[in-house]
Design a protein around this motif. Sequence first.
Motif, PDB file in Angstrom:
ATOM      1  N   UNK A 162      14.431  48.607  37.959  1.00  0.00           N
ATOM      2  CA  UNK A 162      13.981  47.778  36.826  1.00  0.00           C
ATOM      3  C   UNK A 162      15.138  47.251  35.979  1.00  0.00           C
ATOM      4  N   UNK A 163      16.152  48.093  35.761  1.00  0.00           N
ATOM      5  CA  UNK A 163      17.291  47.630  34.958  1.00  0.00           C
ATOM      6  C   UNK A 163      18.105  46.593  35.718  1.00  0.00           C
ATOM      7  N   UNK A 164      18.173  46.703  37.029  1.00  0.00           N
ATOM      8  CA  UNK A 164      18.877  45.695  37.815  1.00  0.00           C
ATOM      9  C   UNK A 164      18.158  44.353  37.726  1.00  0.00           C
ATOM     10  N   UNK A 165      16.828  44.386  37.779  1.00  0.00           N
ATOM     11  CA  UNK A 165      16.050  43.150  37.620  1.00  0.00           C
ATOM     12  C   UNK A 165      16.233  42.577  36.228  1.00  0.00           C
ATOM     13  N   UNK A 166      16.264  43.447  35.221  1.00  0.00           N
ATOM     14  CA  UNK A 166      16.470  42.999  33.851  1.00  0.00           C
ATOM     15  C   UNK A 166      17.853  42.364  33.701  1.00  0.00           C
ATOM     16  N   UNK A 206      28.880  49.397  29.672  1.00  0.00           N
ATOM     17  CA  UNK A 206      29.921  50.394  29.398  1.00  0.00           C
ATOM     18  C   UNK A 206      29.678  51.570  30.326  1.00  0.00           C
ATOM     19  N   UNK A 207      30.757  52.110  30.902  1.00  0.00           N
ATOM     20  CA  UNK A 207      30.587  53.211  31.856  1.00  0.00           C
ATOM     21  C   UNK A 207      31.809  54.112  31.865  1.00  0.00           C
ATOM     22  N   UNK A 208      31.567  55.327  32.340  1.00  0.00           N
ATOM     23  CA  UNK A 208      32.662  56.244  32.632  1.00  0.00           C
ATOM     24  C   UNK A 208      33.019  56.120  34.114  1.00  0.00           C
ATOM     25  N   UNK A 209      34.097  56.775  34.518  1.00  0.00           N
ATOM     26  CA  UNK A 209      34.476  56.726  35.935  1.00  0.00           C
ATOM     27  C   UNK A 209      33.395  57.331  36.831  1.00  0.00           C
ATOM     28  N   UNK A 245      27.046  52.967  39.508  1.00  0.00           N
ATOM     29  CA  UNK A 245      27.677  51.642  39.660  1.00  0.00           C
ATOM     30  C   UNK A 245      26.671  50.537  39.981  1.00  0.00           C
ATOM     31  N   UNK A 246      25.389  50.781  39.760  1.00  0.00           N
ATOM     32  CA  UNK A 246      24.362  49.805  40.138  1.00  0.00           C
ATOM     33  C   UNK A 246      24.602  48.420  39.528  1.00  0.00           C
ATOM     34  N   UNK A 247      25.048  48.372  38.268  1.00  0.00           N
ATOM     35  CA  UNK A 247      25.206  47.085  37.571  1.00  0.00           C
ATOM     36  C   UNK A 247      26.620  46.511  37.646  1.00  0.00           C
ATOM     37  N   UNK A 248      27.538  47.214  38.321  1.00  0.00           N
ATOM     38  CA  UNK A 248      28.940  46.785  38.309  1.00  0.00           C
ATOM     39  C   UNK A 248      29.133  45.370  38.843  1.00  0.00           C
ATOM     40  N   UNK A 249      28.455  45.055  39.936  1.00  0.00           N
ATOM     41  CA  UNK A 249      28.674  43.751  40.573  1.00  0.00           C
ATOM     42  C   UNK A 249      28.260  42.593  39.675  1.00  0.00           C
ATOM     43  N   UNK A 250      27.311  42.826  38.759  1.00  0.00           N
ATOM     44  CA  UNK A 250      26.843  41.762  37.873  1.00  0.00           C
ATOM     45  C   UNK A 250      27.651  41.693  36.569  1.00  0.00           C
ATOM     46  N   UNK A 251      28.335  42.780  36.236  1.00  0.00           N
ATOM     47  CA  UNK A 251      29.054  42.835  34.958  1.00  0.00           C
ATOM     48  C   UNK A 251      30.544  42.632  35.202  1.00  0.00           C
TER      49      UNK A 251
END
Length: 263
Positions: free
Chosen positions: A113-117, A127-130, A134-140
């Motif tokens: 759902x968050x990927x669709x959003x 914002x992320x830690x190491x 990584x689901x949203x990395x490619x879009x951000x």
Amino acid sequence: MESSVLKHPRIAEAVETLVASGGGRITYDVGGGGRETLLAAGARLAAETNAPLTIVEARSLHSDVRAFVREVQPQARSAVISAEEAALQPAGSINGVLAVHADVLRDADVREPLLAMAHSADHLLVARHDYSDTTLDALATPGLVLRLRDLMPSAPRPAPVTVSPPPMDMSVALRLVGQANRDVLPDQVEFFDEMAEVLKRTDPAEVKQRVGELRSKYEATIELARRRRAAPGPTDPARTPRDHGQEQSAAHQEHRSQGTGRT
């Protein structure tokens, strides 16, 4: 969360980059100001584009997040929701600016759902830690990195200290030369005088060493000269002690021969 961290040059630079890029990702160390960077960039981007800001964060932090956004961007229109609430939103209902802390993606049920959003939002900030999902990395993109060491004040480097040996007292140099000259031949003295002139501004201990080396260099010459002075003078090869004894013996025989003849 403290808004004062936004004054740090590296954090301020990260905020500027995310706003100028219209979104992106900040990977940071714990305590490195990642949440503050995410919220400041998201609120500013929303204010500049006159778009709504949706922040997806852990429920326990909602009150702090709202207070922070009101402080740094009072005019921003913002809503703070949990990942579970975001998963219940109709597809495509989120537009404007979406700011997500990737820690909420630990729950596998909210990732899709968050990927669709994220696809439906006009601007995405993460914002992320190491170790975060990584689901949203490619879009951000672009992806920025902020380390604690980048925030530590750099200790001023001490100015290099150049230690120059004190100029040698000429009396010391001359005394060293005098000590060396006592054991050399007259035609070698000039070498020590020249050495003293060259090294007169050098450390006395080094002068002693160099003079010692030079003295050793001519040791063979000195010893040879001493032996020559101690050797006896040249003798006449025609008058050796053996020849002198033979002469006396011959004269004695001649004297006896003459005496016999008179009898």
